[in-house]
Design a protein around this motif. Structure first.
Motif, PDB file in Angstrom:
ATOM      1  N   SER A  12      36.967  21.744  55.897  1.00 14.21           N
ATOM      2  CA  SER A  12      36.883  22.685  56.731  1.00 14.21           C
ATOM      3  C   SER A  12      35.800  22.667  57.414  1.00 14.21           C
ATOM      4  O   SER A  12      35.707  23.075  58.790  1.00 14.21           O
ATOM      5  N   MET A  13      34.527  22.114  57.069  1.00 16.19           N
ATOM      6  CA  MET A  13      33.498  21.816  57.774  1.00 16.19           C
ATOM      7  C   MET A  13      33.798  20.851  59.049  1.00 16.19           C
ATOM      8  O   MET A  13      33.257  20.946  60.076  1.00 16.19           O
ATOM      9  N   ASN A  14      34.405  19.815  58.655  1.00 13.71           N
ATOM     10  CA  ASN A  14      34.768  18.757  59.865  1.00 13.71           C
ATOM     11  C   ASN A  14      35.616  19.386  60.984  1.00 13.71           C
ATOM     12  O   ASN A  14      35.271  19.219  61.929  1.00 13.71           O
ATOM     13  N   CYS A  25      19.686  21.938  58.464  1.00 15.13           N
ATOM     14  CA  CYS A  25      20.502  20.547  58.257  1.00 15.13           C
ATOM     15  C   CYS A  25      21.145  20.321  59.925  1.00 15.13           C
ATOM     16  O   CYS A  25      21.012  21.272  60.550  1.00 15.13           O
ATOM     17  N   CYS A  26      21.950  19.406  59.704  1.00 14.54           N
ATOM     18  CA  CYS A  26      22.178  18.971  60.962  1.00 14.54           C
ATOM     19  C   CYS A  26      23.581  18.184  60.588  1.00 14.54           C
ATOM     20  O   CYS A  26      23.336  16.950  59.921  1.00 14.54           O
ATOM     21  N   GLY A  27      24.773  18.282  61.007  1.00 18.47           N
ATOM     22  CA  GLY A  27      26.053  17.668  60.699  1.00 18.47           C
ATOM     23  C   GLY A  27      26.571  17.875  59.509  1.00 18.47           C
ATOM     24  O   GLY A  27      25.987  18.792  58.585  1.00 18.47           O
ATOM     25  N   VAL A  28      27.819  17.458  59.042  1.00 13.99           N
ATOM     26  CA  VAL A  28      28.381  17.670  57.817  1.00 13.99           C
ATOM     27  C   VAL A  28      27.640  17.061  56.695  1.00 13.99           C
ATOM     28  O   VAL A  28      27.084  17.476  55.904  1.00 13.99           O
ATOM     29  N   ARG A  29      27.587  15.583  56.747  1.00 18.21           N
ATOM     30  CA  ARG A  29      26.906  14.555  55.716  1.00 18.21           C
ATOM     31  C   ARG A  29      25.562  14.370  56.292  1.00 18.21           C
ATOM     32  O   ARG A  29      24.639  14.440  55.442  1.00 18.21           O
ATOM     33  N   ASN A  30      25.092  14.125  57.527  1.00 24.65           N
ATOM     34  CA  ASN A  30      24.003  14.109  58.175  1.00 24.65           C
ATOM     35  C   ASN A  30      24.044  14.097  59.718  1.00 24.65           C
ATOM     36  O   ASN A  30      25.444  14.105  60.260  1.00 24.65           O
ATOM     37  N   ASP A  61      26.950  12.514  62.099  1.00 24.36           N
ATOM     38  CA  ASP A  61      28.271  13.027  62.120  1.00 24.36           C
ATOM     39  C   ASP A  61      28.562  13.449  63.585  1.00 24.36           C
ATOM     40  O   ASP A  61      29.605  13.496  64.013  1.00 24.36           O
ATOM     41  N   TRP A  62      27.487  13.894  64.279  1.00 26.40           N
ATOM     42  CA  TRP A  62      27.745  14.454  65.683  1.00 26.40           C
ATOM     43  C   TRP A  62      28.227  13.478  66.565  1.00 26.40           C
ATOM     44  O   TRP A  62      28.768  13.720  67.522  1.00 26.40           O
ATOM     45  N   PHE A  63      28.025  12.203  66.476  1.00 25.72           N
ATOM     46  CA  PHE A  63      28.312  11.311  67.203  1.00 25.72           C
ATOM     47  C   PHE A  63      29.808  11.128  67.222  1.00 25.72           C
ATOM     48  O   PHE A  63      30.181  10.384  68.483  1.00 25.72           O
ATOM     49  N   ALA A  64      30.703  11.495  66.493  1.00 23.21           N
ATOM     50  CA  ALA A  64      32.228  11.480  66.785  1.00 23.21           C
ATOM     51  C   ALA A  64      32.745  12.634  67.024  1.00 23.21           C
ATOM     52  O   ALA A  64      34.026  12.765  67.476  1.00 23.21           O
TER      53      ALA A  64
END
Length: 243
Positions: free
Chosen positions: A117-119, A144-149, A152-155
């Motif tokens: 759901s986060m992705n 925090c930033c992104g789902v795992r780190n 993740d924003w790069f995609a």
């Protein structure tokens, strides 16, 4: 006058007061769980996670009622009232056990649905829609930033359409001049949100489960006191609380 019956009545009156206090406590816990869920509902697929909170709030309402019934029945030493009090306490006890079990079950299911759901929510980020507000709130509150780190924003579509930057909600709270550029990692929260959000929900549910367990133990003492008063009353004439 029998010291045992006086003690039992006093204990039951005290427990009636505890039921009122327990109702306040359970209402607070249930509301806190719901508030925590509402703040991050975009990241939770399984709405059944709210079942323990709903049960807890329902139990809180009934606790206020049975506290009043218990107090009146004890003062009047009403067998009918105390019997009803006993049945209601037993039902509340069963509800609290159910809430504890549901909390234990869904505590283990959080991890499975959270990442998916986060992705999905992060991929819909455009800086304007409701998903964007939810993501910004999450990242700013949990630092925090992104789902795992943050990588993740790069995609995401946001990254490619905004000069290869991450949202400014990724910036550290004390950072100045942060624009979300990835060549300024010292200004960004680089840790992912999934682990922190999962820990938050785990902590909230664990806290709720401990509170429910504690109040369930109180119910056991209440049922024991009712048994003592009822058994003594059947062997003796009516005894007012204070002779």
């Amino acid at each position: 006058m029998d010291c045992g019956i006086i003690t039992s009545k006093s204990v039951l009156l005290l427990l009636s007061v505890i039921f009122w206090a327990a109702g306040c406590g359970l209402a607070y816990v249930g509301a806190y769980v719901i508030k925590s869920y509402n703040n991050f509902e975009h990241f939770m697929e399984d709405k059944y996670t709210l079942i323990p909170a709903v049960i807890i709030i329902g139990a809180a309402v009934v606790l206020f009622i049975i506290g009043t019934i218990g107090c009146c029945s004890t003062l009047r030493e009403s067998t009918l009232g105390l019997s009803f009090f006993m049945i209601v306490i037993l039902l509340i006890f069963a509800a609290e056990v159910a809430a504890f079990v549901f909390g234990f079950i869904y505590r283990g299911k959080i991890n499975g649905s959270l990442e998916r759901s986060m992705n999905d929510t992060f991929s819909k980020y455009d800086g304007k829609n409701s998903e964007s507000r939810a993501v910004d709130f999450l990242q700013s509150q949990l630092h925090c930033c992104g789902v795992r780190n943050y990588t993740d924003w790069f995609a995401t579509p946001w990254y490619s359409s905004n000069n290869s930057t991450v949202p400014q909600s990724c910036c550290k709270s004390n950072a100045t001049g942060c624009t979300g550029r990835i060549d300024q990692p010292a200004l960004l929260n680089t840790e992912g949100c999934e682990t922190k959000l999962e820990k938050l929900f785990q902590d909230v549910l664990s806290y709720a489960m401990l509170v429910v367990l504690g109040f369930a133990i109180v119910k056991l003492f209440g049922m024991l006191s009712i048994c003592v008063i009822t058994c003594r009353s059947r062997r003796n004439d009516y005894q007012p609380l204070y002779a």
